[in-house]
Design a protein around this motif. Structure first.
Motif, PDB file in Angstrom:
ATOM      1  N   GLY A 122      -8.945 -46.134 -35.182  1.00 52.72           N
ATOM      2  CA  GLY A 122      -8.242 -46.659 -36.343  1.00 52.72           C
ATOM      3  C   GLY A 122      -7.073 -45.807 -36.777  1.00 52.72           C
ATOM      4  O   GLY A 122      -6.037 -46.319 -37.214  1.00 52.72           O
ATOM      5  N   ILE A 123      -7.210 -44.506 -36.631  1.00 57.74           N
ATOM      6  CA  ILE A 123      -6.151 -43.588 -37.064  1.00 57.74           C
ATOM      7  C   ILE A 123      -4.972 -43.597 -36.094  1.00 57.74           C
ATOM      8  O   ILE A 123      -3.809 -43.659 -36.510  1.00 57.74           O
ATOM      9  N   HIS A 124      -5.246 -43.563 -34.805  1.00 54.39           N
ATOM     10  CA  HIS A 124      -4.193 -43.328 -33.814  1.00 54.39           C
ATOM     11  C   HIS A 124      -3.639 -44.589 -33.167  1.00 54.39           C
ATOM     12  O   HIS A 124      -2.624 -44.505 -32.457  1.00 54.39           O
ATOM     13  N   HIS A 125      -4.264 -45.735 -33.421  1.00 51.70           N
ATOM     14  CA  HIS A 125      -3.827 -46.956 -32.742  1.00 51.70           C
ATOM     15  C   HIS A 125      -3.684 -48.091 -33.762  1.00 51.70           C
ATOM     16  O   HIS A 125      -4.618 -48.856 -34.012  1.00 51.70           O
ATOM     17  N   GLU A 127      -4.848 -43.538 -22.406  1.00 55.37           N
ATOM     18  CA  GLU A 127      -4.741 -44.281 -21.150  1.00 55.37           C
ATOM     19  C   GLU A 127      -5.991 -44.129 -20.286  1.00 55.37           C
ATOM     20  O   GLU A 127      -6.208 -44.909 -19.347  1.00 55.37           O
ATOM     21  N   LEU A 128      -6.830 -43.158 -20.617  1.00 60.42           N
ATOM     22  CA  LEU A 128      -8.046 -42.934 -19.838  1.00 60.42           C
ATOM     23  C   LEU A 128      -9.198 -43.848 -20.245  1.00 60.42           C
ATOM     24  O   LEU A 128     -10.213 -43.904 -19.539  1.00 60.42           O
ATOM     25  N   VAL A 129      -9.062 -44.534 -21.370  1.00 60.79           N
ATOM     26  CA  VAL A 129     -10.181 -45.327 -21.877  1.00 60.79           C
ATOM     27  C   VAL A 129      -9.760 -46.763 -22.174  1.00 60.79           C
ATOM     28  O   VAL A 129      -8.580 -47.066 -22.340  1.00 60.79           O
ATOM     29  N   ASP A 130     -10.757 -47.623 -22.233  1.00 61.14           N
ATOM     30  CA  ASP A 130     -10.573 -49.025 -22.616  1.00 61.14           C
ATOM     31  C   ASP A 130     -10.860 -49.118 -24.120  1.00 61.14           C
ATOM     32  O   ASP A 130     -12.011 -49.208 -24.537  1.00 61.14           O
ATOM     33  N   LEU A 131      -9.822 -49.071 -24.912  1.00 59.10           N
ATOM     34  CA  LEU A 131     -10.011 -49.034 -26.361  1.00 59.10           C
ATOM     35  C   LEU A 131     -10.736 -50.261 -26.902  1.00 59.10           C
ATOM     36  O   LEU A 131     -11.698 -50.129 -27.675  1.00 59.10           O
ATOM     37  N   ALA A 137     -25.499 -37.651 -24.930  1.00 58.07           N
ATOM     38  CA  ALA A 137     -24.563 -38.764 -25.121  1.00 58.07           C
ATOM     39  C   ALA A 137     -23.606 -38.487 -26.276  1.00 58.07           C
ATOM     40  O   ALA A 137     -22.428 -38.881 -26.224  1.00 58.07           O
ATOM     41  N   SER A 138     -24.082 -37.793 -27.303  1.00 56.88           N
ATOM     42  CA  SER A 138     -23.201 -37.479 -28.431  1.00 56.88           C
ATOM     43  C   SER A 138     -22.042 -36.592 -27.986  1.00 56.88           C
ATOM     44  O   SER A 138     -20.926 -36.707 -28.504  1.00 56.88           O
ATOM     45  N   ALA A 139     -22.293 -35.712 -27.013  1.00 56.91           N
ATOM     46  CA  ALA A 139     -21.206 -34.890 -26.473  1.00 56.91           C
ATOM     47  C   ALA A 139     -20.182 -35.765 -25.756  1.00 56.91           C
ATOM     48  O   ALA A 139     -18.971 -35.542 -25.857  1.00 56.91           O
ATOM     49  N   GLY A 140     -20.666 -36.787 -25.044  1.00 57.76           N
ATOM     50  CA  GLY A 140     -19.749 -37.717 -24.398  1.00 57.76           C
ATOM     51  C   GLY A 140     -18.883 -38.453 -25.401  1.00 57.76           C
ATOM     52  O   GLY A 140     -17.683 -38.640 -25.183  1.00 57.76           O
ATOM     53  N   TRP A 141     -19.483 -38.850 -26.527  1.00 57.15           N
ATOM     54  CA  TRP A 141     -18.712 -39.539 -27.557  1.00 57.15           C
ATOM     55  C   TRP A 141     -17.730 -38.597 -28.261  1.00 57.15           C
ATOM     56  O   TRP A 141     -16.617 -38.997 -28.624  1.00 57.15           O
ATOM     57  N   ALA A 142     -18.122 -37.338 -28.449  1.00 55.57           N
ATOM     58  CA  ALA A 142     -17.201 -36.366 -29.052  1.00 55.57           C
ATOM     59  C   ALA A 142     -15.974 -36.178 -28.167  1.00 55.57           C
ATOM     60  O   ALA A 142     -14.833 -36.108 -28.659  1.00 55.57           O
ATOM     61  N   LEU A 143     -16.189 -36.102 -26.862  1.00 57.49           N
ATOM     62  CA  LEU A 143     -15.063 -35.997 -25.937  1.00 57.49           C
ATOM     63  C   LEU A 143     -14.233 -37.277 -25.923  1.00 57.49           C
ATOM     64  O   LEU A 143     -13.007 -37.237 -25.787  1.00 57.49           O
ATOM     65  N   THR A 144     -14.893 -38.410 -26.101  1.00 58.59           N
ATOM     66  CA  THR A 144     -14.171 -39.689 -26.125  1.00 58.59           C
ATOM     67  C   THR A 144     -13.267 -39.785 -27.344  1.00 58.59           C
ATOM     68  O   THR A 144     -12.126 -40.276 -27.250  1.00 58.59           O
ATOM     69  N   ALA A 145     -13.741 -39.333 -28.492  1.00 60.89           N
ATOM     70  CA  ALA A 145     -12.895 -39.335 -29.693  1.00 60.89           C
ATOM     71  C   ALA A 145     -11.628 -38.526 -29.456  1.00 60.89           C
ATOM     72  O   ALA A 145     -10.534 -38.901 -29.893  1.00 60.89           O
ATOM     73  N   ASP A 146     -11.770 -37.412 -28.750  1.00 65.46           N
ATOM     74  CA  ASP A 146     -10.618 -36.564 -28.449  1.00 65.46           C
ATOM     75  C   ASP A 146      -9.660 -37.284 -27.500  1.00 65.46           C
ATOM     76  O   ASP A 146      -8.437 -37.239 -27.678  1.00 65.46           O
TER      77      ASP A 146
END
Length: 239
Positions: free
Chosen positions: A191-194, A157-161, A141-150
């Motif tokens: 927080g950084i990008h939005h 547009e691929l995620v529900d922020l 799951a941590s790999a999924g979250w690392a990819l999500t941060a990217d």
């Protein structure tokens, strides 16, 4: 969860004879082993004692060699797997292969490099991100979250922020360490990008206090999300 055949630990024999190319890499890595560095690395979840600059030199001498990369991965040796990642061809992996590999990659550095140097650069990143996010194994799951941060930074547009913020708010505090770290990275990325969501991201970080007391060397930015967000935004504004 993706289902694929596990790569397993294969013999270093190829076609009935000793795989001299694999043996040569293993011998070079063994010669570079430093017991003191191994002690330091083992405290961080990495069971090898090879200086990473020198390890990169071993990889550079081989160039891109995907077949050798697969054979090195199959040795189950951490340093050899790091070399394998560096000489592999990311676009040549099937999603099922990467799913098996992430489940085998228990050493922290191998896991980190596999996600950043292979999965992110290949064609299956989004498929795997979605599959891994809800995996019951917190390391996967941590790999999924690392990819999500990217994705938050590059393809939001691929995620529900707002949905991600709700999940982080509800689950990050109690999450296992490695999954918590990447959830926190996702929080910081939002927080950084939005800017519109920045106050909410900072408020969640301040309230949950995850990594607030994480020891940070001088000159480095704290991983505590409110500090991390503030520092990067400040640098962006100054630049």
């Amino acid at each position: 969860m993706l289902r694929g055949q596990r790569l397993g630990c294969l013999s270093i024999r190829k076609g009935g004879s000793v795989d001299t190319h694999v043996e040569a890499v293993l011998a070079e890595l063994a010669a570079l082993e430093d017991p003191r560095m191994r002690q330091v690395n083992e405290r961080h979840g990495d069971d090898h004692g090879v200086n990473l600059t020198k390890l990169r030199g071993v990889a550079k001498a081989r160039g891109t060699d995907h077949d050798l990369a697969l054979r090195l991965w199959a040795t189950d040796d951490t340093a050899a797997r790091l070399v394998a990642i560096l000489i592999s061809r990311p676009k040549s992996f099937e999603a099922s292969e990467l799913d098996s590999m992430i489940r085998e990659a228990r050493a922290v550095k191998v896991h980190d490099w596999l996600v950043n140097y292979v999965v992110k650069k290949g064609p299956h990143a989004e498929e795997l991100r979605v599959a891994w996010l809800d995996d019951p194994d917190p390391v996967v799951a941590s790999a999924g979250w690392a990819l999500t941060a990217d994705v938050v930074a590059k393809r939001p547009e691929l995620v529900d922020l707002p949905g991600l913020l709700r999940t982080i708010d509800a689950e990050m505090k109690a999450a296992p360490d490695r999954e918590q770290w990447e959830m926190n990275s996702t929080l910081a990325a939002i927080g950084i990008h939005h800017p519109a969501l920045r106050p909410q991201a900072i408020e969640i970080g301040e309230r949950l206090e995850v990594l607030k007391d994480y020891p940070t060397p001088p000159g480095c930015t704290s991983p505590f999300a409110p500090i991390w967000i503030g520092e990067i935004v400040r640098r962006q504004s100054a630049g």
